[in-house]
Design a protein around this motif. Structure first.
Motif, PDB file in Angstrom:
ATOM      1  N   ASP A 171     -12.004 -44.467 -11.267  1.00 56.40           N
ATOM      2  CA  ASP A 171     -10.556 -44.705 -11.313  1.00 56.40           C
ATOM      3  C   ASP A 171      -9.782 -43.398 -11.147  1.00 56.40           C
ATOM      4  N   ARG A 172     -10.329 -42.314 -11.692  1.00 53.16           N
ATOM      5  CA  ARG A 172      -9.663 -41.017 -11.552  1.00 53.16           C
ATOM      6  C   ARG A 172      -9.625 -40.599 -10.083  1.00 53.16           C
ATOM      7  N   ILE A 173     -10.739 -40.773  -9.385  1.00 54.25           N
ATOM      8  CA  ILE A 173     -10.802 -40.419  -7.966  1.00 54.25           C
ATOM      9  C   ILE A 173      -9.863 -41.299  -7.148  1.00 54.25           C
ATOM     10  N   ALA A 174      -9.853 -42.605  -7.463  1.00 51.14           N
ATOM     11  CA  ALA A 174      -8.997 -43.541  -6.731  1.00 51.14           C
ATOM     12  C   ALA A 174      -7.521 -43.186  -6.922  1.00 51.14           C
ATOM     13  N   ALA A 175      -7.149 -42.813  -8.158  1.00 46.91           N
ATOM     14  CA  ALA A 175      -5.754 -42.446  -8.430  1.00 46.91           C
ATOM     15  C   ALA A 175      -5.373 -41.174  -7.674  1.00 46.91           C
ATOM     16  N   ALA A 176      -6.311 -40.218  -7.642  1.00 47.17           N
ATOM     17  CA  ALA A 176      -6.038 -38.969  -6.927  1.00 47.17           C
ATOM     18  C   ALA A 176      -5.868 -39.232  -5.432  1.00 47.17           C
ATOM     19  N   LEU A 177      -6.689 -40.109  -4.892  1.00 49.73           N
ATOM     20  CA  LEU A 177      -6.585 -40.430  -3.469  1.00 49.73           C
ATOM     21  C   LEU A 177      -5.288 -41.165  -3.170  1.00 49.73           C
ATOM     22  N   ASP A 178      -4.890 -42.058  -4.067  1.00 47.90           N
ATOM     23  CA  ASP A 178      -3.623 -42.775  -3.872  1.00 47.90           C
ATOM     24  C   ASP A 178      -2.433 -41.820  -3.882  1.00 47.90           C
ATOM     25  N   ALA A 213      -9.734 -32.701   3.110  1.00 46.82           N
ATOM     26  CA  ALA A 213      -9.724 -33.028   1.678  1.00 46.82           C
ATOM     27  C   ALA A 213      -9.598 -34.528   1.465  1.00 46.82           C
ATOM     28  N   ARG A 214      -8.733 -35.149   2.269  1.00 41.75           N
ATOM     29  CA  ARG A 214      -8.561 -36.600   2.133  1.00 41.75           C
ATOM     30  C   ARG A 214      -9.843 -37.350   2.482  1.00 41.75           C
ATOM     31  N   ARG A 215     -10.504 -36.930   3.580  1.00 40.00           N
ATOM     32  CA  ARG A 215     -11.755 -37.583   3.960  1.00 40.00           C
ATOM     33  C   ARG A 215     -12.842 -37.362   2.909  1.00 40.00           C
ATOM     34  N   GLY A 216     -12.892 -36.130   2.385  1.00 35.18           N
ATOM     35  CA  GLY A 216     -13.879 -35.849   1.348  1.00 35.18           C
ATOM     36  C   GLY A 216     -13.641 -36.685   0.100  1.00 35.18           C
ATOM     37  N   MET A 217     -12.375 -36.843  -0.265  1.00 38.47           N
ATOM     38  CA  MET A 217     -12.037 -37.645  -1.438  1.00 38.47           C
ATOM     39  C   MET A 217     -12.368 -39.121  -1.201  1.00 38.47           C
ATOM     40  N   ALA A 218     -12.139 -39.607   0.018  1.00 36.21           N
ATOM     41  CA  ALA A 218     -12.461 -40.996   0.355  1.00 36.21           C
ATOM     42  C   ALA A 218     -13.966 -41.227   0.261  1.00 36.21           C
ATOM     43  N   ARG A 219     -14.754 -40.223   0.711  1.00 34.52           N
ATOM     44  CA  ARG A 219     -16.217 -40.350   0.598  1.00 34.52           C
ATOM     45  C   ARG A 219     -16.647 -40.361  -0.864  1.00 34.52           C
ATOM     46  N   LYS A 220     -16.029 -39.521  -1.671  1.00 36.20           N
ATOM     47  CA  LYS A 220     -16.362 -39.504  -3.103  1.00 36.20           C
ATOM     48  C   LYS A 220     -16.045 -40.853  -3.746  1.00 36.20           C
ATOM     49  N   GLU A 241     -16.025 -43.746  -2.193  1.00 35.61           N
ATOM     50  CA  GLU A 241     -17.039 -44.686  -1.698  1.00 35.61           C
ATOM     51  C   GLU A 241     -18.347 -44.535  -2.480  1.00 35.61           C
ATOM     52  N   GLN A 242     -18.748 -43.299  -2.730  1.00 32.49           N
ATOM     53  CA  GLN A 242     -19.960 -43.046  -3.507  1.00 32.49           C
ATOM     54  C   GLN A 242     -19.809 -43.554  -4.938  1.00 32.49           C
ATOM     55  N   ALA A 243     -18.637 -43.319  -5.518  1.00 29.23           N
ATOM     56  CA  ALA A 243     -18.394 -43.790  -6.885  1.00 29.23           C
ATOM     57  C   ALA A 243     -18.414 -45.313  -6.948  1.00 29.23           C
ATOM     58  N   ASP A 244     -17.833 -45.969  -5.943  1.00 30.73           N
ATOM     59  CA  ASP A 244     -17.858 -47.440  -5.890  1.00 30.73           C
ATOM     60  C   ASP A 244     -19.294 -47.947  -5.804  1.00 30.73           C
ATOM     61  N   SER A 245     -20.097 -47.308  -4.938  1.00 27.36           N
ATOM     62  CA  SER A 245     -21.493 -47.713  -4.774  1.00 27.36           C
ATOM     63  C   SER A 245     -22.266 -47.519  -6.074  1.00 27.36           C
ATOM     64  N   HIS A 246     -22.046 -46.383  -6.717  1.00 29.76           N
ATOM     65  CA  HIS A 246     -22.702 -46.091  -7.996  1.00 29.76           C
ATOM     66  C   HIS A 246     -22.294 -47.106  -9.054  1.00 29.76           C
ATOM     67  N   LEU A 247     -21.007 -47.397  -9.110  1.00 25.25           N
ATOM     68  CA  LEU A 247     -20.510 -48.337 -10.103  1.00 25.25           C
ATOM     69  C   LEU A 247     -21.037 -49.747  -9.837  1.00 25.25           C
ATOM     70  N   ASP A 248     -21.104 -50.141  -8.564  1.00 20.61           N
ATOM     71  CA  ASP A 248     -21.654 -51.460  -8.227  1.00 20.61           C
ATOM     72  C   ASP A 248     -23.097 -51.581  -8.707  1.00 20.61           C
ATOM     73  N   ALA A 249     -23.886 -50.527  -8.474  1.00 23.75           N
ATOM     74  CA  ALA A 249     -25.288 -50.545  -8.904  1.00 23.75           C
ATOM     75  C   ALA A 249     -25.384 -50.628 -10.427  1.00 23.75           C
ATOM     76  N   LEU A 250     -24.539 -49.876 -11.114  1.00 18.97           N
ATOM     77  CA  LEU A 250     -24.541 -49.912 -12.575  1.00 18.97           C
ATOM     78  C   LEU A 250     -24.109 -51.273 -13.104  1.00 18.97           C
ATOM     79  N   ASN A 251     -23.064 -51.841 -12.489  1.00 16.05           N
ATOM     80  CA  ASN A 251     -22.595 -53.160 -12.923  1.00 16.05           C
ATOM     81  C   ASN A 251     -23.677 -54.214 -12.762  1.00 16.05           C
ATOM     82  N   ARG A 252     -24.371 -54.158 -11.631  1.00 16.38           N
ATOM     83  CA  ARG A 252     -25.426 -55.154 -11.403  1.00 16.38           C
ATOM     84  C   ARG A 252     -26.564 -54.971 -12.400  1.00 16.38           C
TER      85      ARG A 252
END
Length: 367
Positions: free
Chosen positions: A187-194, A261-268, A270-281
């Motif tokens: 959520d912190r990364i998403a807020a920063a990107l927004d 910076a924006r592309r790097g943040m978007a990749r981060k 995406e990685q956080a979403d993937s990590h969170l999805d794996a943890l949630n499952r």
């Protein structure tokens, strides 16, 4: 037949993902679920089995039809067979017998003197029986091959299920803690990107200033060539154009940096979403297993305790009823029983019976 198998597991990418997990429980469950997905996907890729079974059934039914035609032919004799015959070997044997008999009839010297209809019927039976046998063998081979592939995948799937990591309350707590931590970071990364907006206006202004300065320089040089301007004016225009060019280069570099910076943040993200999805499952899988085990234990405990407590009380109640009926001849206090409507049972060994209700008497459960 379609029976694909997957190769190449991309170990480096998986190792990078597993390294992101903070505890062994999360890493173990993530690995196990990924393997489960791969085998289940492999099973889904095995197609054509149902169609192959239908082809085999059609081939066998056609063979039965050929047997019926042969039995109606005066030239062929009688081939013993019932309409309910399911023995494939018998069908193939009968196809061989019909083909052999048809060939034998065709070899007789008198065959050529028979009517055209007679000859055509024998030839047709010869051809039909051979084709029917070939169709049965081909369809049976396809079914056997696909069933073998399916069975092998199912065996590996069952073996993997038996090797599932241990689901425990402590492991669940660790997963919940890590999931919440990763969710907060995501959520912190998403807020920063927004909040990150690349402002293109300074770059646009710099481009316009550089264009205008270049035009002024070109105009000054043209006037100098016409003798209408001196060298100082050209020198000043060149200096201004160079300054504008340098300012534009600086703005372009800043813009490229912002985009990176924006592309790097978007990749981060995406990685956080993937990590969170794996943890949630993983969390949901462990949660289901832990709570299912607790539910099974509680259901068993609930039924046992109800029967024990109610049984003891009902025995005493039955004794009191009997004494009172003795004290008041002709009276009836009824049966000492308790009818219980249980919550729906999901795991109890006798759930089918108990979900219809539980009746306990002084002598135990009433079936």
């Amino acid at each position: 037949m379609t029976a694909h198998r997957r190769h190449g597991r991309q170990p480096k990418r998986r190792d990078a993902m597993l390294a992101a997990f903070k505890n062994k429980s999360a890493a173990s469950w993530s690995t196990w679920l990924k393997q489960l997905d791969e085998i289940q996907a492999e099973r889904e890729e095995i197609t054509g089995l149902e169609e192959a079974r239908k082809d085999l059934e059609r081939a066998e039914n056609h063979a039965r039809f050929v047997i019926g035609l042969a039995n109606q032919s005066p030239a062929m004799g009688n081939f013993y067979h019932t309409s309910d015959e399911q023995d494939r070997a018998t069908l193939l044997d009968l196809m061989g017998q019909i083909a052999g008999m048809a060939s034998k009839v065709r070899s007789f010297s008198a065959f050529s003197s028979q009517t055209r209809e007679y000859q055509e019927s024998v030839i047709a039976l010869d051809t039909r029986s051979r084709q029917a046998a070939a169709s049965i063998r081909e369809a049976a081979a396809t079914v056997e091959e696909l069933e073998g592939v399916r069975a092998e995948v199912e065996e590996r799937l069952e073996a993997l299920k038996q090797k599932a990591p241990k689901a425990s309350a402590s492991g669940l707590a660790e997963l919940r803690k890590e999931r919440d931590t990763v969710a907060t970071e995501r959520d912190r990364i998403a807020a920063a990107l927004d909040n990150f907006t690349a402002d293109d206006s300074p770059l646009a202004l710099a481009r316009e200033a550089e264009r205008a300065a270049t035009e002024r320089l070109e105009e000054a040089e043209a006037l100098l060539a016409l003798g209408e301007a001196d060298g100082e004016e050209v020198k000043a225009a060149k200096a201004a154009a160079e300054k504008a060019r340098q300012a534009l280069e600086k703005r372009q570099a800043e813009h490229r940096s912002q985009e990176a910076a924006r592309r790097g943040m978007a990749r981060k993200l995406e990685q956080a979403d993937s990590h969170l999805d794996a943890l949630n499952r993983s969390y949901r899988e462990v949660l289901a297993r832990v709570r299912d085990a607790e539910l099974a234990a509680l259901e068993s405990e609930l039924v046992t305790e109800l029967e024990r407590v109610a049984g003891d009380r009902l025995k005493k109640l039955a004794e009191i009823y009997a004494d009172l009926e003795e004290a008041f001849p002709g009276s009836s206090y009824g049966r000492a029983l308790l009818e219980i409507r249980l919550p729906h049972l999901y795991h109890h060994a006798e759930r089918d019976l108990l979900n219809r209700g539980l009746t306990i008497t002084a002598y135990g459960r009433e079936e």
